[in-house]
Write a protein that holds these residues in place. Structure first.
Motif, PDB file in Angstrom:
ATOM      1  N   MET A   1       4.977  14.224 -20.619  1.00  0.00           N
ATOM      2  CA  MET A   1       4.931  15.109 -21.773  1.00  0.00           C
ATOM      3  C   MET A   1       4.437  14.428 -23.053  1.00  0.00           C
ATOM      4  N   PRO A   2       4.735  13.149 -23.308  1.00  0.00           N
ATOM      5  CA  PRO A   2       4.132  12.529 -24.495  1.00  0.00           C
ATOM      6  C   PRO A   2       2.605  12.556 -24.462  1.00  0.00           C
ATOM      7  N   LYS A   3       2.011  12.309 -23.289  1.00  0.00           N
ATOM      8  CA  LYS A   3       0.549  12.328 -23.172  1.00  0.00           C
ATOM      9  C   LYS A   3       0.010  13.742 -23.316  1.00  0.00           C
ATOM     10  N   ILE A   4       0.701  14.707 -22.680  1.00  0.00           N
ATOM     11  CA  ILE A   4       0.266  16.101 -22.750  1.00  0.00           C
ATOM     12  C   ILE A   4       0.354  16.604 -24.188  1.00  0.00           C
ATOM     13  N   ALA A   5       1.483  16.309 -24.860  1.00  0.00           N
ATOM     14  CA  ALA A   5       1.646  16.754 -26.244  1.00  0.00           C
ATOM     15  C   ALA A   5       0.595  16.123 -27.147  1.00  0.00           C
ATOM     16  N   ASN A   6       0.313  14.843 -26.964  1.00  0.00           N
ATOM     17  CA  ASN A   6      -0.677  14.156 -27.787  1.00  0.00           C
ATOM     18  C   ASN A   6      -2.046  14.813 -27.660  1.00  0.00           C
ATOM     19  N   GLN A   7      -2.490  15.062 -26.418  1.00  0.00           N
ATOM     20  CA  GLN A   7      -3.812  15.641 -26.216  1.00  0.00           C
ATOM     21  C   GLN A   7      -3.865  17.091 -26.685  1.00  0.00           C
ATOM     22  N   ALA A   8      -2.817  17.862 -26.378  1.00  0.00           N
ATOM     23  CA  ALA A   8      -2.814  19.272 -26.769  1.00  0.00           C
ATOM     24  C   ALA A   8      -2.851  19.420 -28.289  1.00  0.00           C
ATOM     25  N   LEU A   9      -2.083  18.593 -29.009  1.00  0.00           N
ATOM     26  CA  LEU A   9      -2.042  18.724 -30.462  1.00  0.00           C
ATOM     27  C   LEU A   9      -3.272  18.123 -31.143  1.00  0.00           C
ATOM     28  N   LYS A  10      -3.973  17.239 -30.467  1.00  0.00           N
ATOM     29  CA  LYS A  10      -5.271  16.796 -30.978  1.00  0.00           C
ATOM     30  C   LYS A  10      -6.261  17.959 -30.985  1.00  0.00           C
ATOM     31  N   GLU A  11      -6.250  18.731 -29.898  1.00  0.00           N
ATOM     32  CA  GLU A  11      -7.197  19.835 -29.764  1.00  0.00           C
ATOM     33  C   GLU A  11      -6.717  21.099 -30.473  1.00  0.00           C
ATOM     34  N   ALA A  12      -5.400  21.267 -30.574  1.00  0.00           N
ATOM     35  CA  ALA A  12      -4.829  22.465 -31.195  1.00  0.00           C
ATOM     36  C   ALA A  12      -3.763  22.030 -32.201  1.00  0.00           C
ATOM     37  N   PRO A  13      -4.169  21.506 -33.345  1.00  0.00           N
ATOM     38  CA  PRO A  13      -3.208  20.893 -34.280  1.00  0.00           C
ATOM     39  C   PRO A  13      -2.232  21.874 -34.906  1.00  0.00           C
ATOM     40  N   ARG A  14      -2.510  23.177 -34.850  1.00  0.00           N
ATOM     41  CA  ARG A  14      -1.616  24.164 -35.462  1.00  0.00           C
ATOM     42  C   ARG A  14      -0.720  24.845 -34.426  1.00  0.00           C
ATOM     43  N   ALA A  15      -0.890  24.491 -33.157  1.00  0.00           N
ATOM     44  CA  ALA A  15      -0.061  25.072 -32.100  1.00  0.00           C
ATOM     45  C   ALA A  15       1.316  24.415 -32.104  1.00  0.00           C
ATOM     46  N   GLN A  16       2.230  25.060 -31.411  1.00  0.00           N
ATOM     47  CA  GLN A  16       3.565  24.488 -31.244  1.00  0.00           C
ATOM     48  C   GLN A  16       3.866  24.398 -29.759  1.00  0.00           C
ATOM     49  N   LEU A  17       4.419  23.275 -29.335  1.00  0.00           N
ATOM     50  CA  LEU A  17       4.841  23.085 -27.951  1.00  0.00           C
ATOM     51  C   LEU A  17       6.359  23.098 -27.886  1.00  0.00           C
ATOM     52  N   GLN A  18       6.910  23.957 -27.060  1.00  0.00           N
ATOM     53  CA  GLN A  18       8.337  23.942 -26.764  1.00  0.00           C
ATOM     54  C   GLN A  18       8.487  23.393 -25.345  1.00  0.00           C
ATOM     55  N   ILE A  19       9.051  22.196 -25.239  1.00  0.00           N
ATOM     56  CA  ILE A  19       9.157  21.510 -23.949  1.00  0.00           C
ATOM     57  C   ILE A  19      10.624  21.503 -23.537  1.00  0.00           C
ATOM     58  N   VAL A  20      10.900  22.055 -22.371  1.00  0.00           N
ATOM     59  CA  VAL A  20      12.266  22.307 -21.939  1.00  0.00           C
ATOM     60  C   VAL A  20      12.530  21.599 -20.615  1.00  0.00           C
ATOM     61  N   ALA A  21      13.632  20.854 -20.535  1.00  0.00           N
ATOM     62  CA  ALA A  21      14.054  20.270 -19.260  1.00  0.00           C
ATOM     63  C   ALA A  21      14.646  21.385 -18.397  1.00  0.00           C
ATOM     64  N   ILE A  22      14.183  21.487 -17.162  1.00  0.00           N
ATOM     65  CA  ILE A  22      14.607  22.589 -16.304  1.00  0.00           C
ATOM     66  C   ILE A  22      15.159  22.079 -14.974  1.00  0.00           C
ATOM     67  N   ASN A  23      16.011  22.885 -14.395  1.00  0.00           N
ATOM     68  CA  ASN A  23      16.354  22.723 -12.987  1.00  0.00           C
ATOM     69  C   ASN A  23      15.154  23.224 -12.191  1.00  0.00           C
ATOM     70  N   PRO A  24      14.515  22.382 -11.381  1.00  0.00           N
ATOM     71  CA  PRO A  24      13.287  22.816 -10.709  1.00  0.00           C
ATOM     72  C   PRO A  24      13.480  24.035  -9.832  1.00  0.00           C
ATOM     73  N   ALA A  25      14.681  24.254  -9.339  1.00  0.00           N
ATOM     74  CA  ALA A  25      14.922  25.415  -8.491  1.00  0.00           C
ATOM     75  C   ALA A  25      14.820  26.721  -9.264  1.00  0.00           C
ATOM     76  N   ARG A  26      14.870  26.658 -10.594  1.00  0.00           N
ATOM     77  CA  ARG A  26      14.827  27.871 -11.409  1.00  0.00           C
ATOM     78  C   ARG A  26      13.479  28.081 -12.082  1.00  0.00           C
ATOM     79  N   ALA A  27      12.497  27.260 -11.762  1.00  0.00           N
ATOM     80  CA  ALA A  27      11.209  27.338 -12.446  1.00  0.00           C
ATOM     81  C   ALA A  27      10.539  28.693 -12.253  1.00  0.00           C
ATOM     82  N   VAL A  28      10.475  29.167 -11.005  1.00  0.00           N
ATOM     83  CA  VAL A  28       9.802  30.438 -10.733  1.00  0.00           C
ATOM     84  C   VAL A  28      10.508  31.579 -11.439  1.00  0.00           C
ATOM     85  N   GLU A  29      11.834  31.577 -11.392  1.00  0.00           N
ATOM     86  CA  GLU A  29      12.602  32.647 -12.040  1.00  0.00           C
ATOM     87  C   GLU A  29      12.350  32.653 -13.551  1.00  0.00           C
ATOM     88  N   MET A  30      12.261  31.472 -14.180  1.00  0.00           N
ATOM     89  CA  MET A  30      12.024  31.397 -15.618  1.00  0.00           C
ATOM     90  C   MET A  30      10.614  31.868 -15.973  1.00  0.00           C
TER      91      MET A  30
END
Length: 276
Positions: A97-126
Motif C-alpha cells: 500500500m505505501p507504493k500504491i498510495a505513492n503512485q496513485a497520489l502522484k497521478e491523482a494528487p487531489r484524490a483520497q485513498l481509504q485503505i482498510v484492513a480486511i478479513n479476506p473471507a469478507r472481501a467479496v461481501e464488502m
C-alpha cells in the motif's frame, strides 16, 4: 503475440444465481403492484418493518450500482477528487500500500485513498454491498457480481526473532516442535495443530516473536520487509511442515469493470505488485 488473460469473475465466469438475493426482486414486484409498503407486506406475508428492510437493501444496491456507473463514466486522474476505498489483508497493506498510495497520489494528487484492513473471507461481501471499490485478498467466494485477477503466488517462510536458537542454521520438524507456534487464522481458514498463539492479524506477529521463543509462517514479501528492518530472522519452511498455497487476488465489482477510474487504479496495483 500472446494475449493477456481477461479478468475472471470470482470463482467462476458465469452467473451464480445462488449468490443473488432474488427475494429483493420479489419485494420490488410486490411494491410495484401494490404501490405501498403496507400492501406489499400483505402480498408477501411479511410485516411492514421486514418489507421496509428488504426494500431498503434493494435501494442500497441500486444506488451503489448507479454511483459506480456515474463516478466512472468520466475520469481524469490529474483533477479527480474522488475517494477510492481499497481493502487488503494487513500483510499486503504493509508491503504494497505505501507504493500504491505513492503512485496513485502522484497521478491523482487531489484524490483520497481509504485503505482498510480486511478479513479476506469478507472481501467479496464488502465489494457486493459497496463498502469497497477494490480488494486484495487471498480468499474469494462465489459471486456473479465480483471479478478477480490473480496477482502473484503467496509463498511463506519461517520467521523467528533475531537471536532465536532456530536462527543458527537449518531447521527440521523435531527442532521446530520444541518451540511454540504463533499462527494467523482468518475466518474460514483451518487452524493447524500444535498452535499455542492464535492471532487474527499478521501485524501482531512481530511483537509476539520479539517477546517469546515462538515461530510463525509469514508471507514472504512481508517477512522480507521485517527482516530488512531486523525485526525477524527468516528461514526456509522445513520439509514436512504443511503450509498454505495461496494466490493473491485483485477483486472489483463487475459494475466497475469498464469504468475508467477503476481501470486506472487496477492498472497501478497490477504493475506495482508485479514489480514489487
Amino acid at each position: 503475440m500472446a494475449q493477456r488473460p481477461s479478468p475472471k469473475r470470482a470463482q467462476g465466469t458465469g452467473p451464480n444465481l445462488a449468490s443473488m438475493d432474488l427475494n429483493l426482486l420479489v419485494a420490488f414486484e410486490a411494491l410495484w403492484v401494490e404501490r405501498s409498503v403496507t400492501g406489499a407486506g400483505r402480498r408477501l406475508g411479511l410485516s411492514q418493518p421486514a418489507t421496509s428492510g428488504a426494500l431498503a437493501r434493494l435501494l442500497t444496491k441500486a444506488l451503489v450500482d448507479l454511483r459506480n456507473v456515474v463516478a466512472g463514466s468520466s475520469f481524469e486522474p490529474a483533477t479527480t477528487t474522488r475517494t477510492f476505498r481499497i481493502g487488503a489483508v494487513d500483510a499486503a497493506m504493509a508491503v504494497f500500500m505505501p507504493k500504491i498510495a505513492n503512485q496513485a497520489l502522484k497521478e491523482a494528487p487531489r484524490a483520497q485513498l481509504q485503505i482498510v484492513a480486511i478479513n479476506p473471507a469478507r472481501a467479496v461481501e464488502m465489494l457486493d454491498r459497496g463498502a469497497l471499490d477494490l480488494a486484495l485478498s487471498v480468499v474469494t467466494s462465489s459471486s456473479a457480481t465480483v471479478r478477480s485477477r490473480s496477482l502473484f503466488r503467496v509463498e511463506f517462510v519461517l520467521a523467528v526473532r533475531p537471536g532465536h536458537p532456530l536462527a543458527a542454521g537449518q531447521v527440521d520438524l523435531t527442532a521446530l516442535h520444541r518451540f511454540p507456534r504463533a499462527h494467523v487464522a482468518f475466518e474460514g481458514m483451518p487452524v493447524p495443530p500444535r498452535c499455542q498463539v492464535l492471532l487474527d492479524s499478521f501485524l501482531a506477529v512481530p511483537p509476539v516473536l520479539r517477546e517469546t521463543d515462538a515461530w510463525a509462517l509469514l508471507p514472504k514479501p512481508y517477512a522480507e520487509e521485517l527482516r530488512a528492518e531486523r525485526s525477524v530472522a527468516t528461514l526456509p519452511v522445513p520439509a514436512g511442515l504443511a503450509h498454505p498455497s495461496m494466490q493473491m487476488l485483485l477483486l472489483w465489482p463487475d459494475a466497475q469493470d469498464a469504468a475508467p477510474a477503476s481501470r486506472w487504479l487496477r492498472g497501478i496495483i497490477v504493475n506495482l505488485t508485479r514489480s514489487g
